[in-house]
Design an enzyme around this catalytic site. Structure first.
Site, PDB file in Angstrom:
ATOM      1  N   CYS A 104       2.270   5.942  -9.743  1.00 20.34           N
ATOM      2  CA  CYS A 104       3.260   5.555 -10.612  1.00 20.34           C
ATOM      3  C   CYS A 104       2.781   4.857 -11.769  1.00 20.34           C
ATOM      4  CB  CYS A 104       4.097   4.576  -9.833  1.00 20.34           C
ATOM      5  SG  CYS A 104       3.371   2.787  -9.433  1.00 20.34           S
ATOM      6  N   GLU A 119      -1.926   2.622  -3.488  1.00 18.36           N
ATOM      7  CA  GLU A 119      -2.991   2.725  -4.402  1.00 18.36           C
ATOM      8  C   GLU A 119      -3.402   1.043  -5.009  1.00 18.36           C
ATOM      9  OE1 GLU A 119      -0.430   4.319  -4.688  1.00 18.36           O
ATOM     10  OE2 GLU A 119      -0.624   5.632  -6.229  1.00 18.36           O
ATOM     11  N   CYS A 157       2.471  -0.502  -3.719  1.00 19.69           N
ATOM     12  CA  CYS A 157       2.171   0.843  -3.566  1.00 19.69           C
ATOM     13  C   CYS A 157       0.621   0.896  -2.758  1.00 19.69           C
ATOM     14  CB  CYS A 157       1.929   1.614  -4.943  1.00 19.69           C
ATOM     15  SG  CYS A 157       3.511   1.795  -5.770  1.00 19.69           S
ATOM     16  N   CYS A 165       0.452   1.533 -11.089  1.00 23.65           N
ATOM     17  CA  CYS A 165      -0.750   1.954 -10.242  1.00 23.65           C
ATOM     18  C   CYS A 165      -1.640   2.394 -11.415  1.00 23.65           C
ATOM     19  CB  CYS A 165      -0.227   3.155  -9.244  1.00 23.65           C
ATOM     20  SG  CYS A 165       0.185   2.047  -7.801  1.00 23.65           S
ATOM     21  N   ASN A 173       1.341   2.218   1.635  1.00 22.69           N
ATOM     22  CA  ASN A 173       2.411   1.328   0.893  1.00 22.69           C
ATOM     23  C   ASN A 173       2.973   0.625   1.907  1.00 22.69           C
ATOM     24  OD1 ASN A 173       3.559   3.755   1.791  1.00 22.69           O
ATOM     25  ND2 ASN A 173       5.342   3.729   0.540  1.00 22.69           N
ATOM     26  N   ILE A 174       3.672  -0.386   1.336  1.00 20.84           N
ATOM     27  CA  ILE A 174       4.579  -1.468   1.946  1.00 20.84           C
ATOM     28  C   ILE A 174       5.756  -1.892   1.346  1.00 20.84           C
ATOM     29  CG2 ILE A 174       4.480  -3.850   3.191  1.00 20.84           C
ATOM     30  CD1 ILE A 174       1.418  -3.516   2.821  1.00 20.84           C
TER      31      ILE A 174
END
Length: 151
Positions: A107, A74, A72, A110, A61-62
């Protein structure tokens, strides 16, 4: 009329009890948490994907100062895989977090992207959600989002 939705998933009380290929993928997702950029939430997430060819990809994640511009793990990984390996379907996706007091679940955004990937590649994608020393696995991302958005 009432309708009931149920699904079957596998739960492992220890990561050591995972089948070897799944254990290695979950470990790769955990390693990917070290590459996360999460100075605001302090919640580092890593993802790893095994493609049909056997190639393993990872992502993290960034976060951004201009929330919600971050991404995220994913989605970072799945968008990278689609852009660079579109003809090599994702067979299994593993997710891990640090800290990891419990299993890491995707989430809603995602989950939708994961279902989109399954549709686009024409095959299911297993999802391994690990953390806190345990893991749960679903055989298709669609199980995580039974009422999905469709254009």
């Amino acid at each position: 009329m009432k309708t009931e939705h149920r699904f079957i998933y596998e739960h492992y009380d220890s990561l050591e009890s995972l089948p070897e290929a799944d254990r290695l993928l979950a470990a790769e997702a955990e390693r990917a948490t070290a590459k996360a950029y999460a100075p605001y939430s302090k919640f580092c997430v890593g993802a790893a994907a095994r493609l049909r060819s056997g190639r393993i990809l990872s992502g993290s994640n960034i976060e951004s100062e201009v929330f919600p511009a971050g991404l995220c793990a994913e989605r970072s990984l799945l968008f990278y895989a689609q852009a660079n390996f579109a003809d090599d379907p994702v067979e299994t996706l593993a997710i891990a977090s640090n800290p990891s007091e419990r299993e890491c679940y995707p989430c809603g955004q995602c989950r939708q992207v994961m279902v989109d990937v399954e549709r686009r590649q024409g095959s299911p994608m297993r999802v391994i959600m690990s953390g806190g020393g345990t893991a749960s696995i679903v055989e298709t991302a669609a199980q995580l989002l039974p009422f999905t958005f469709i254009l």
